[in-house]
Design a protein around this motif. Structure first.
Motif, PDB file in Angstrom:
ATOM      1  N   TYR A 129       0.923  -1.290   0.210  1.00 60.12           N
ATOM      2  CA  TYR A 129      -0.041   0.085  -0.113  1.00 60.12           C
ATOM      3  C   TYR A 129       0.816   1.363   0.149  1.00 60.12           C
ATOM      4  CZ  TYR A 129      -4.741  -1.987   0.617  1.00 60.12           C
ATOM      5  OH  TYR A 129      -5.780  -2.553   0.484  1.00 60.12           O
ATOM      6  N   LYS A 130       2.034   1.282   0.677  1.00 60.96           N
ATOM      7  CA  LYS A 130       2.831   2.586   0.965  1.00 60.96           C
ATOM      8  C   LYS A 130       3.579   2.708  -0.452  1.00 60.96           C
ATOM      9  CE  LYS A 130       3.776   1.774   5.853  1.00 60.96           C
ATOM     10  NZ  LYS A 130       4.729   1.618   6.905  1.00 60.96           N
ATOM     11  N   ARG A 181       2.506   1.568  -3.451  1.00 56.30           N
ATOM     12  CA  ARG A 181       1.880   2.188  -4.468  1.00 56.30           C
ATOM     13  C   ARG A 181       1.099   3.441  -4.445  1.00 56.30           C
ATOM     14  NH1 ARG A 181      -0.445  -2.105  -8.452  1.00 56.30           N
ATOM     15  NH2 ARG A 181       1.518  -3.463  -8.169  1.00 56.30           N
ATOM     16  N   VAL A 182       1.153   4.143  -3.372  1.00 53.80           N
ATOM     17  CA  VAL A 182       0.865   5.551  -3.119  1.00 53.80           C
ATOM     18  C   VAL A 182       1.926   6.396  -4.168  1.00 53.80           C
ATOM     19  CG1 VAL A 182       1.067   7.582  -1.870  1.00 53.80           C
ATOM     20  CG2 VAL A 182      -0.231   5.369  -1.137  1.00 53.80           C
ATOM     21  N   LEU A 186      -0.584   6.182  -7.185  1.00 56.54           N
ATOM     22  CA  LEU A 186      -1.407   7.354  -6.987  1.00 56.54           C
ATOM     23  C   LEU A 186      -0.997   8.662  -7.369  1.00 56.54           C
ATOM     24  CD1 LEU A 186      -4.348   8.289  -5.990  1.00 56.54           C
ATOM     25  CD2 LEU A 186      -3.271   8.369  -3.604  1.00 56.54           C
ATOM     26  N   VAL A 187       0.218   8.804  -6.966  1.00 56.86           N
ATOM     27  CA  VAL A 187       1.031  10.343  -7.358  1.00 56.86           C
ATOM     28  C   VAL A 187       1.214  10.269  -8.825  1.00 56.86           C
ATOM     29  CG1 VAL A 187       2.939  11.668  -7.121  1.00 56.86           C
ATOM     30  CG2 VAL A 187       2.106  10.377  -4.927  1.00 56.86           C
ATOM     31  N   MET A 245      -4.842   0.487  -9.146  1.00 56.01           N
ATOM     32  CA  MET A 245      -5.142   0.920  -7.678  1.00 56.01           C
ATOM     33  C   MET A 245      -6.269   0.287  -7.283  1.00 56.01           C
ATOM     34  SD  MET A 245      -4.233   5.032  -7.984  1.00 56.01           S
ATOM     35  CE  MET A 245      -5.578   5.237  -9.283  1.00 56.01           C
ATOM     36  N   THR A 275      -5.402  -2.912  -5.731  1.00 51.39           N
ATOM     37  CA  THR A 275      -4.720  -2.713  -4.762  1.00 51.39           C
ATOM     38  C   THR A 275      -5.372  -2.598  -3.393  1.00 51.39           C
ATOM     39  OG1 THR A 275      -3.005  -1.660  -6.025  1.00 51.39           O
ATOM     40  CG2 THR A 275      -2.829  -1.401  -3.555  1.00 51.39           C
TER      41      THR A 275
END
Length: 335
Positions: A70-71, A73-74, A78-79, A128, A131
């Motif tokens: 999760y960390k 994939r941010v 996501l960014v 995402m 995820t």
């Protein structure tokens, strides 16, 4: 763990995506041959889904591993997703400014949360999505009853199929099953690679024949989407098997393959603008296709290289910091 041979495959797949998004404009006398070249990349998304699902789950052994995922994939998904959507929204608004559209008209839901400003980023959205739902997949993967339930649910797409591979949601299913394989057989990709030279040549030819042969099957016969998506998936497997056994591309290996995501991110609207420009000055459809593909690929690679030289941190931000940390180790396994 990242493998150089797999990065090599992703590099080539990205160039096929650039080719696939070039549209035929003007003279349609070469339509069939133009589409044949274009559709060399029509199973690239299923191929990427196999890679993404397999790699995500091949390193998951406990539920705590998902927290680390999760960390990461941010920053890796996501960014870049938000940044590219924001930039493309500004560029589209700038182009539409003469029609009264404000540069700051973001339309946050459609252009930033969803992917209207970056149509090809629906794939990043899908990653995402999975995820977020990965704890559910983990629960199912760990139980025989859960795997059986997945098997049953996978065929539910037959009740909700669209006219394109995107709408059919078959891509979601491919990711799910590739993840299951990665979860139980994390070393499978290395075993698929063929070490003996003569054997590699024979199988490479067979993979290529199968890859092209399946295309001729669904290209020349009217086949419903519920069957066609399976052919896309099978063709993607043959394409991947072919690519992971090919020699390393010179440009890709010299740049550590770190520009494939950049090319993917920037190519869509470049295809549109350069394609529109070259279609007005090049009448031959195949020459137009080749020139557009070459210029877009070169421009995308060059712009990424320039940004990485000027501001490596900014480049990492836009590409999700995808620099591998085990290239040397995986290079040894490649030889």
């Amino acid at each position: 763990m990242r493998y150089v041979f797999l990065d090599n495959a992703k590099w080539i797949l990205t160039l096929l995506i650039v080719l696939y998004h070039i549209q035929l404009v003007g003279d349609h006398s070469f339509y069939s041959s133009f589409m044949f070249v274009k559709n060399l990349g029509d199973c690239v998304v299923p191929a990427f889904s196999i890679i993404s699902g397999f790699l995500f789950w091949s390193t998951v052994r406990t539920f705590s591993d998902l927290k680390e995922k999760y960390k990461r994939r941010v920053f890796s998904l996501l960014v870049p997703y938000l940044l590219w959507n924001l930039i493309n929204t500004f560029l589209l608004n700038l182009q539409s400014g003469k029609n009264g559209c404000s540069l700051l008209d973001l339309n946050i839901w459609n252009n930033l949360v969803m992917w209207n400003s970056s149509p090809h980023f629906w794939y990043i959205f899908m990653l995402m999505f999975w995820t977020v739902l990965s704890p559910i997949l983990y629960f199912l993967y760990c139980r025989k009853a859960g795997v059986f339930l997945l098997f049953i649910l996978s065929f539910a797409y037959l009740l909700y199929k669209g006219e394109t591979i995107l709408h059919s949601r078959f891509i979601y299913m491919i990711y799910t099953w590739a993840g299951l394989i990665g979860f139980y057989y994390p070393d499978l990709l290395k075993k698929i690679r063929i070490s003996r030279k003569k054997k590699k040549i024979i199988f490479t030819v067979l993979f290529l024949v199968a890859y092209l042969g399946i295309y001729f099957v669904y290209c020349n016969k009217p086949i419903g989407m519920e069957i066609k998506v399976w052919l896309y998936g099978i063709r993607a497997v043959f394409l991947l098997s072919l690519l992971i056994n090919l020699p390393l591309t010179k440009i890709g290996s010299k740049t550590c393959f770190r520009y494939s995501f950049w090319i993917f991110a920037i190519h869509f609207w470049l295809d549109y603008f350069f394609g529109g420009f070259f279609s007005r000055i090049i009448s031959n459809a195949h020459l137009y296709q080749l020139v557009t593909w070459s210029v877009v690929s070169t421009f995308a690679l060059g712009s990424g290289f320039l940004l990485n030289k000027i501001s490596p941190q900014l480049f990492k931000l836009f590409t999700g910091n995808r620099e591998g940390k085990t290239y040397e180790q995986s290079s040894k396994s490649f030889k």
